[in-house]
Structure formats: structure tokens, C-alpha cells
Scaffold this motif. Structure first.
Motif, PDB file in Angstrom:
ATOM      1  N   ALA A 193      -1.512   0.908  -3.434  1.00 56.64           N
ATOM      2  CA  ALA A 193      -0.679  -0.089  -2.745  1.00 56.64           C
ATOM      3  C   ALA A 193       0.078   0.556  -1.586  1.00 56.64           C
ATOM      4  N   ALA A 197      -2.348   1.058   1.253  1.00 56.91           N
ATOM      5  CA  ALA A 197      -2.647  -0.215   1.918  1.00 56.91           C
ATOM      6  C   ALA A 197      -1.467  -0.644   2.808  1.00 56.91           C
ATOM      7  N   LYS A 198      -0.267  -0.480   2.315  1.00 47.69           N
ATOM      8  CA  LYS A 198       0.919  -0.842   3.105  1.00 47.69           C
ATOM      9  C   LYS A 198       0.976   0.020   4.366  1.00 47.69           C
ATOM     10  N   TYR A 241      -1.272  -3.540   5.597  1.00 49.34           N
ATOM     11  CA  TYR A 241      -1.279  -4.692   4.692  1.00 49.34           C
ATOM     12  C   TYR A 241       0.171  -5.038   4.368  1.00 49.34           C
ATOM     13  N   VAL A 271       1.717  -6.256  -0.470  1.00 50.72           N
ATOM     14  CA  VAL A 271       1.036  -5.480  -1.504  1.00 50.72           C
ATOM     15  C   VAL A 271       1.959  -5.293  -2.702  1.00 50.72           C
TER      16      VAL A 271
END
Length: 136
Positions: free
Chosen positions: A92, A95-96, A100, A103
């Protein structure tokens, strides 16, 4: 900061938000032998991208590329799950960092912590919450 979300809340989000997705970052061995969240009632399938590759447990250098290749958009709500919540938190965070925006980490993961006998799946996590899952 990545928010830990209880498995039941994740299930409700997957049911109510058409663009919410669940990304299972465990190893292919875990998917095969331990089981997978069964999202059939949501009309979705879990997105399967290893954070670490079995058996070396080396981090997947193409994790974010695989997320993009799975057609997960930066605006979608993405819930990451692993066995207990550690690898999914790292995924996560990656991804952040890649842009993104929404998340989340599934608190206690698929199996949660071990019980006093050393068994997983009945203390906390997706399975312990009684959420749908399948094996094999």
C-alpha cells in the motif's frame, strides 16, 4: 499514513463501491495452498500480485507496473491484503508513493496472527471474520 481497515469494512466497501478492488499480495503458493478471498458476491475477483516471490521472498521490483497492468487506476479505492497485514502495508505504501490516492491495508490480513497453538485463521483477519473464501 496508510489506514488499517477491518476485513468486514473492506467487504462492505467492495460490495458498495463499484470501483473498489482487493489486491492480494501474498505469494502464489499461499494463493494455491491457503486460499483466496471469494469475491463472487461482489461481482469482482481479487487482483493477485505478489509483493514478494516465493521461495526467495525477494521483493517484486515490478509490483507497481503489475498494478497498472491489472487496470487499477490511481483514483480507485484499493485494499491490500496479505497473510497478517505486514506485506500488504508495504505494498500500500508503494502504491501511494506511485500516485494511488486511496490505498488501505486490510487489518490482520487473510489469516491474522497465530493462536496459542500456532495456528492461523481463527483469531483475526478475513477468515476469522467469516468472510467468503475458497481454497484450491
Amino acid at each position: 499514513m496508510i489506514e488499517d481497515v477491518a476485513p468486514r469494512q473492506v467487504w462492505e466497501a467492495l460490495m458498495s463501491n463499484p470501483s473498489a478492488v482487493l489486491c492480494d499480495v501474498r505469494t502464489s503458493a499461499e494463493w494455491s495452498f491457503v486460499g483466496l478471498p471469494d469475491l463472487i458476491q461482489t461481482g469482482k475477483q481479487p487482483i493477485l500480485i505478489q509483493w514478494q516471490a516465493y521461495p526467495t521472498m525477494q521483493q517484486n521490483p515490478k509490483f507497481v507496473e503489475a498494478l497498472t497492468a491489472a487496470h487499477v487506476e490511481p483514483e480507485q479505492h484499493v485494499y491490500f491484503i496479505c497473510r497478517s497485514g505486514a506485506r500488504s502495508m508495504a505494498a500500500a505504501q508503494a502504491a501511494k508513493a506511485a500516485g494511488y490516492k486511496h490505498v488501505y491495508n486490510v487489518k490482520d490480513g487473510f489469516e491474522g496472527p497465530a493462536d496459542p497453538r500456532g495456528h492461523r485463521g481463527n483469531v483475526a483477519g478475513w477468515k476469522a471474520e467469516g468472510l467468503p473464501w475458497k481454497q484450491g
